[in-house]
Design a protein around this motif. Structure first.
Motif, PDB file in Angstrom:
ATOM      1  N   ASP A 408     -29.235   7.087 -44.598  1.00  8.68           N
ATOM      2  CA  ASP A 408     -28.706   8.179 -43.842  1.00  8.68           C
ATOM      3  C   ASP A 408     -27.767   7.920 -42.535  1.00  8.68           C
ATOM      4  O   ASP A 408     -27.476   8.051 -40.894  1.00  8.68           O
ATOM      5  CB  ASP A 408     -30.015   9.420 -43.570  1.00  8.68           C
ATOM      6  CG  ASP A 408     -30.779   8.501 -42.922  1.00  8.68           C
ATOM      7  OD1 ASP A 408     -30.711   6.843 -42.744  1.00  8.68           O
ATOM      8  OD2 ASP A 408     -32.258   9.078 -42.463  1.00  8.68           O
ATOM      9  N   THR A 409     -27.824   6.290 -42.503  1.00  9.42           N
ATOM     10  CA  THR A 409     -27.540   5.530 -41.331  1.00  9.42           C
ATOM     11  C   THR A 409     -25.583   4.650 -41.141  1.00  9.42           C
ATOM     12  O   THR A 409     -25.454   4.423 -41.806  1.00  9.42           O
ATOM     13  CB  THR A 409     -28.255   4.914 -40.791  1.00  9.42           C
ATOM     14  OG1 THR A 409     -29.725   4.958 -40.550  1.00  9.42           O
ATOM     15  CG2 THR A 409     -28.056   4.325 -39.434  1.00  9.42           C
ATOM     16  N   TYR A 411     -23.220   2.629 -38.433  1.00  7.07           N
ATOM     17  CA  TYR A 411     -23.582   1.835 -37.677  1.00  7.07           C
ATOM     18  C   TYR A 411     -22.112   0.964 -37.305  1.00  7.07           C
ATOM     19  O   TYR A 411     -21.607   1.248 -37.759  1.00  7.07           O
ATOM     20  CB  TYR A 411     -24.170  -0.235 -38.551  1.00  7.07           C
ATOM     21  CG  TYR A 411     -25.200   0.691 -39.320  1.00  7.07           C
ATOM     22  CD1 TYR A 411     -26.654   0.240 -38.393  1.00  7.07           C
ATOM     23  CD2 TYR A 411     -26.132   1.433 -40.439  1.00  7.07           C
ATOM     24  CE1 TYR A 411     -27.803   0.849 -38.927  1.00  7.07           C
ATOM     25  CE2 TYR A 411     -26.806   1.268 -40.528  1.00  7.07           C
ATOM     26  CZ  TYR A 411     -28.366   0.850 -40.756  1.00  7.07           C
ATOM     27  OH  TYR A 411     -28.973   1.355 -41.178  1.00  7.07           O
ATOM     28  N   ARG A 422     -25.437   3.423 -33.695  1.00  2.45           N
ATOM     29  CA  ARG A 422     -26.164   4.054 -34.522  1.00  2.45           C
ATOM     30  C   ARG A 422     -25.966   5.122 -34.755  1.00  2.45           C
ATOM     31  O   ARG A 422     -26.252   5.932 -33.624  1.00  2.45           O
ATOM     32  CB  ARG A 422     -27.471   3.496 -35.274  1.00  2.45           C
ATOM     33  CG  ARG A 422     -27.882   3.746 -34.265  1.00  2.45           C
ATOM     34  CD  ARG A 422     -29.862   2.980 -35.972  1.00  2.45           C
ATOM     35  NE  ARG A 422     -28.973   1.218 -36.038  1.00  2.45           N
ATOM     36  CZ  ARG A 422     -31.003   0.641 -36.536  1.00  2.45           C
ATOM     37  NH1 ARG A 422     -31.495   1.415 -36.888  1.00  2.45           N
ATOM     38  NH2 ARG A 422     -30.461  -0.847 -36.749  1.00  2.45           N
ATOM     39  N   TRP A 423     -25.832   5.894 -35.893  1.00  3.27           N
ATOM     40  CA  TRP A 423     -25.700   7.189 -36.173  1.00  3.27           C
ATOM     41  C   TRP A 423     -26.547   7.755 -36.969  1.00  3.27           C
ATOM     42  O   TRP A 423     -26.480   7.811 -38.195  1.00  3.27           O
ATOM     43  CB  TRP A 423     -24.184   8.309 -35.993  1.00  3.27           C
ATOM     44  CG  TRP A 423     -24.345   9.605 -36.099  1.00  3.27           C
ATOM     45  CD1 TRP A 423     -25.167  11.034 -35.363  1.00  3.27           C
ATOM     46  CD2 TRP A 423     -23.767  10.609 -37.425  1.00  3.27           C
ATOM     47  NE1 TRP A 423     -24.416  11.574 -35.416  1.00  3.27           N
ATOM     48  CE2 TRP A 423     -24.265  11.874 -36.736  1.00  3.27           C
ATOM     49  CE3 TRP A 423     -24.380   9.724 -38.450  1.00  3.27           C
ATOM     50  CZ2 TRP A 423     -23.919  12.867 -37.719  1.00  3.27           C
ATOM     51  CZ3 TRP A 423     -23.617  11.328 -39.567  1.00  3.27           C
ATOM     52  CH2 TRP A 423     -23.631  12.030 -38.550  1.00  3.27           C
ATOM     53  N   LYS A 424     -27.616   8.595 -36.588  1.00  2.00           N
ATOM     54  CA  LYS A 424     -28.478   8.852 -38.276  1.00  2.00           C
ATOM     55  C   LYS A 424     -27.812  10.225 -38.787  1.00  2.00           C
ATOM     56  O   LYS A 424     -27.666  11.246 -37.876  1.00  2.00           O
ATOM     57  CB  LYS A 424     -30.108   9.386 -37.568  1.00  2.00           C
ATOM     58  CG  LYS A 424     -30.946   9.401 -38.672  1.00  2.00           C
ATOM     59  CD  LYS A 424     -32.001   8.900 -38.664  1.00  2.00           C
ATOM     60  CE  LYS A 424     -33.502   9.452 -39.639  1.00  2.00           C
ATOM     61  NZ  LYS A 424     -33.189   8.095 -40.229  1.00  2.00           N
ATOM     62  N   ASN A 425     -27.576  11.060 -39.892  1.00  2.00           N
ATOM     63  CA  ASN A 425     -27.468  11.583 -40.859  1.00  2.00           C
ATOM     64  C   ASN A 425     -27.770  12.886 -40.257  1.00  2.00           C
ATOM     65  O   ASN A 425     -28.943  12.479 -40.733  1.00  2.00           O
ATOM     66  CB  ASN A 425     -27.111  11.252 -41.993  1.00  2.00           C
ATOM     67  CG  ASN A 425     -25.970  12.728 -42.732  1.00  2.00           C
ATOM     68  OD1 ASN A 425     -26.038  13.797 -42.324  1.00  2.00           O
ATOM     69  ND2 ASN A 425     -25.598  12.078 -44.329  1.00  2.00           N
TER      70      ASN A 425
END
Length: 709
Positions: A408-409, A411, A422-425
């Protein structure tokens, strides 16, 4: 030489040294000047015509070159270009990106997006639809190209796996489970179709050569009539040539500068594979055998070295003659295509959870980044964790690599391996869709949950200083065109004044003066057209608040800022999906708001609450969970539907579903509601799922219409 230039040159032939015209004009005549229409004025008239013609030719050539560069699509093909370098000519910026908007399709998005010259984003989904999105997240159009095909091996249905390809004339090519390559016009209508066998184990897709030829391979033909291999198709949809390959073509072909076509074959029966090089007319140059087959396309370096990874876990560097240059062993298989860096490195992710930087010449590892750090090791023991990284990584002009994992990430790394952000879905789904980078640095990609995302810098969150800098950057982009246009206009005006002065002194004929005036008028019209069609659309001209989207809206007053902070509506907008073009209706799925546990003594009553941000004192729904039977869970699902529109009421209908782990979608209930402007409602539904068949909450078949209620 252009037609204008030829005419200008032809018109100036009398000025050649020793020409008869020179012999007719004496020094005395030149000093005395001539009368209007006399021979004395001929040299002056033709000189003026020559100067104006040259100005027009030079300006037209410069402007057309500049505009041709402006019209290039920022990401027209899978891997950005025909060589699959994955290198973007635009900057992303090192700052962390936020979710600008998202859209929910009815099934997973494995297809990787491409971006047209006008900023339209194209992508396919396993729901069988092919989508065109505007930059603000609204659906420009969508067209149903195929019905999904069920695969019992993976207990799932797929429809569109390939990434589209955009030709120079704007035609979009995409192959689907329909067993066709579809050629679509920019408005979504079909131009033609060509039969191409499809299989959900083969990631074949189109690529486009410099002459417009489309290259695409077929999957293997199992129980179907036809022949497997690689096709070259003309832009009108007719076959150019065909190179047979019985085991099928498993990847998107890559095209070298000399026209060599690099493809990969796969034989799933023994898991063997090979890399194939063909000439531009379809003749086989060489083959390179592999222990296992390819899932990701090859990338071609600046010296025509071919870089590719395979399911056996090796990264290969192959010389243009088909001999091996080097190989590097990773800890597991590879599905991603390599990224070619201008710094002499290639970058690629592996199923082993590492993202590698390797020297292009030697294959020596420079560094690796491990996405497994901080995660439960058990996640990597089965699927999808056994194939942790399968997406390719765009590399921006300012040296930023973007890739995602199957969890779910997303980078962002620099080229030294340092993590920038990083962006977590927000929806918890993994990524098989590789990102694409737009001209403004926006990142687009889809997820396995059916969501399509745009990530970038939020305009409303910028400070006044940042906004000022951004506006300067916007103004700077067309500055070369503006300066060139203004310079030519000034020169043209000076020419008109000077020409009129000569005319008044009887040194120009009326015919020559009119010719100059018409030339200046033509220059002014072209300059005006450039301003209208290429400069004005790039500026933010919207002043009507009702026409601006949430991501375009800029806060303009302290009162407005205070109200926004008080309502905290930004979080809802960030995590919600717009589901209608006519009315601004948005949906936010919260999935499970509560789950009863399985087994004896599994817990006391637990209160769960979900609310839309604008409500402060009460929840839209309060759910009390309680123990279920020993072999079942009682799943409480919740979502919020909000009409963000300030003027229009909306009638909304949709199906509320629960999809169990076996892939079966269960309709729980149909829901209909009417929402006045700036109102919302929470929807809840419950499903009893077996403990070994837990799935996900969801919705489908949503319909939104404007209503007077």
């Amino acid at each position: 030489m252009s037609a204008i230039a030829r005419r200008a040159t032809a018109g100036n032939r009398p000025f050649r040294s020793g020409s008869r015209l020179h012999s007719r004009v004496s020094v005395g005549q030149a000093r005395r000047g001539g009368r209007k229409g006399g021979k004395e004025g001929t040299v002056t008239q033709k000189t003026w015509l020559y100067v104006i013609s040259v100005l027009i030719v030079v300006w037209t050539f410069s402007a057309s070159s500049t505009l041709a560069q402006t019209a290039d699509p920022p990401w027209p093909l899978f891997g950005h270009d025909a060589k699959h370098t994955n290198s973007s000519p635009y900057e992303i910026g090192k700052g962390k990106k936020e979710l600008l908007w998202s859209y929910k399709a009815e099934s997973a998005i494995e297809s990787s997006p491409v971006i047209g010259a006008d900023g339209t984003i194209y992508v396919g989904s396993h729901d069988g639809f092919f989508y065109a999105f505007n930059k603000d997240g609204s659906v420009k159009w969508k067209v149903k190209l195929t019905e999904p095909s069920y695969d019992a091996r993976w207990n799932t249905s797929k429809a569109i796996m390939a990434s589209p390809a955009i030709a120079k004339d704007g035609t979009i090519y995409i192959n689907t489970a329909s067993d066709y390559l579809h050629a679509l016009n920019p408005d979504g209508t079909e131009k033609w179709r060509f039969p191409i066998n499809w299989d959900n184990d083969f990631w074949n897709g189109p690529n486009i050569g410099p002459d417009g030829t489309i290259y695409i391979g077929t999957a293997r033909f199992e129980g179907k009539s036809g022949e497997s291999g690689l096709y070259a198709i003309n832009p009108d949809g007719t076959k150019k040539w065909f190179s047979p390959e019985p085991s099928g073509i498993s990847i998107v072909p890559s095209i070298a500068d000399d026209g060599t076509v690099i493809s990969g074959a796969a034989n799933p029966t023994d898991n063997k594979g090979k890399i194939i090089a063909l000439t531009s007319d379809g003749k086989k140059k060489w083959e390179f055998m592999l222990e296992q087959w390819l899932e990701g396309p090859a990338a071609i370096g600046p010296d025509n070295t071919i870089f590719t990874g395979s399911k056996e876990g090796y990264v290969y560097a192959i010389n243009s003659d088909g001999t091996e240059k080097w190989r590097f062993k990773t800890g597991s298989g590879i599905s991603a295509m390599p990224t070619i860096g201008s710094d002499g490195n290639i970058y690629i992710g592996s199923w082993d959870g590492n993202f590698y930087a390797l020297d292009q010449k030697t294959g020596k590892e420079k560094w690796h980044f491990d996405v497994k750090v901080g995660k439960d090791p058990k996640l990597f023991e089965g699927y999808p964790g056994k194939e942790t990284i399968i997406t390719s990584a765009p590399l921006s002009k300012d040296g930023i690599l973007i890739f995602a994992d199957v969890f779910d990430t997303l980078y962002a790394l620099d080229t030294t391996g340092k993590e920038l952000w990083r962006w977590k879905n927000v929806n918890g789904a993994g990524f098989a869709s590789s990102p694409a980078v737009a001209q403004d640095g926006t990142i687009y990609l889809g997820d396995e949950g059916g969501y399509f995302y745009a990530l970038g810098e939020k305009k409303e969150a910028k400070s006044q200083t940042d906004a000022s800098v951004e506006q300067q950057d916007k103004n700077a982009k067309p500055s070369s065109i503006i300066i060139l246009s203004l310079a030519v206009i000034v020169l043209a005006l000076v020419s008109v004044v000077a020409a009129y002065a000569f005319y008044r002194k009887n040194r120009l004929s009326k015919k020559t003066l009119l010719t100059i005036l018409f030339g200046v008028l033509a220059v002014a019209l072209v300059c005006g057209a450039i301003v209208v069609f290429f400069i004005l659309p790039k500026k933010d001209l919207k002043t009507d608040d009702s026409q601006s989207t949430p991501t375009e809206k800029v806060e303009t007053s302290q009162t407005q800022k205070t109200e926004t902070a008080k309502d905290d509506d930004s979080d809802f907008i960030k995590n919600a999906t717009r589901v209608s073009d006519s009315v601004d209706v948005r949906i936010r799925e919260f999935g499970e708001t509560g789950r009863s546990c399985a087994g004896k003594g599994c817990g006391s009553l637990k209160d769960t609450c979900v609310r839309w941000n604008k409500t402060k004192d009460q929840c839209y729904e309060m759910v009390k969970t309680s123990p279920a039977t020993s072999d079942k869970y009682k799943i409480y699902c919740n979502m919020v539907v909000v009409n963000q529109d300030k003027a229009k009421a909306a009638a909304v209908s949709l199906n509320l579903n629960y999809t169990t782990a076996d892939g079966i979608k269960h309709l729980v209930k149909k829901e209909s509601l009417t929402l006045k402007p700036q109102t919302g409602d929470s929807l809840g539904w419950v499903y009893d799922a077996a403990a070994d068949n837990i799935g996900t909450c969801g919705y489908s078949d949503i319909s939104v219409t404007e209503t007077n209620n």
